[in-house]
Write a protein that holds these residues in place. Structure first.
Motif, PDB file in Angstrom:
ATOM      1  N   ASP A   1       1.280  -1.073  -0.083  1.00 55.30           N
ATOM      2  CA  ASP A   1       0.217  -0.007  -0.292  1.00 55.30           C
ATOM      3  C   ASP A   1       1.146   1.364  -0.106  1.00 55.30           C
ATOM      4  O   ASP A   1       0.895   1.625   1.109  1.00 55.30           O
ATOM      5  N   LEU A   2       1.353   1.865  -1.273  1.00 53.01           N
ATOM      6  CA  LEU A   2       1.755   3.174  -0.870  1.00 53.01           C
ATOM      7  C   LEU A   2       1.479   3.914  -0.868  1.00 53.01           C
ATOM      8  O   LEU A   2       1.740   5.061  -1.594  1.00 53.01           O
ATOM      9  N   ARG A   3       0.454   4.139   0.161  1.00 46.43           N
ATOM     10  CA  ARG A   3       0.642   5.488   0.466  1.00 46.43           C
ATOM     11  C   ARG A   3       0.407   5.794   1.635  1.00 46.43           C
ATOM     12  O   ARG A   3       0.783   5.160   2.642  1.00 46.43           O
ATOM     13  N   LEU A   4       0.715   7.902   2.310  1.00 47.40           N
ATOM     14  CA  LEU A   4       1.021   7.798   3.752  1.00 47.40           C
ATOM     15  C   LEU A   4      -0.068   6.915   4.420  1.00 47.40           C
ATOM     16  O   LEU A   4      -1.098   6.792   4.083  1.00 47.40           O
ATOM     17  N   GLY A   5       0.441   6.134   5.060  1.00 47.18           N
ATOM     18  CA  GLY A   5      -0.366   5.494   6.106  1.00 47.18           C
ATOM     19  C   GLY A   5       0.160   3.821   5.609  1.00 47.18           C
ATOM     20  O   GLY A   5      -0.020   3.222   6.669  1.00 47.18           O
ATOM     21  N   GLY A   6       0.865   3.407   4.994  1.00 42.10           N
ATOM     22  CA  GLY A   6       0.909   2.503   3.762  1.00 42.10           C
ATOM     23  C   GLY A   6       1.700   1.518   4.110  1.00 42.10           C
ATOM     24  O   GLY A   6       3.077   2.181   4.828  1.00 42.10           O
TER      25      GLY A   6
END
Length: 70
Positions: free
Chosen positions: A47-52
């Motif tokens: 999950d390549l998003r903030l928090g991932g």
């Protein structure tokens, strides 16, 4: 280098900083688009998003934190 406690237990951490002559949106995309990452690093899944959380192929895993979380 540092260490911290994560849900899974004790973890070692590394903070890497670099300056690039590019718009922040382009630099962020280069770090969060799996097709672009594999051109300069390794294939990455997750999950390549903030928090991932992510995992480079054949390597350790990590999380994507905001600068304010550091």
């Amino acid at each position: 280098m540092d260490s911290r406690t994560v849900p899974e237990g004790h973890a070692r951490t590394v903070l890497v900083r670099r300056t690039y002559d590019a718009a922040i949106e382009d630099a962020w995309d280069a770090c969060t688009d799996p097709r672009r990452i594999s051109r300069w690093f390794l294939p990455v899944s997750g999950d390549l998003r903030l928090g991932g959380h992510y995992r480079p192929e054949g390597n350790a895993s990590g999380g994507i934190l905001s600068p304010s979380a550091l």
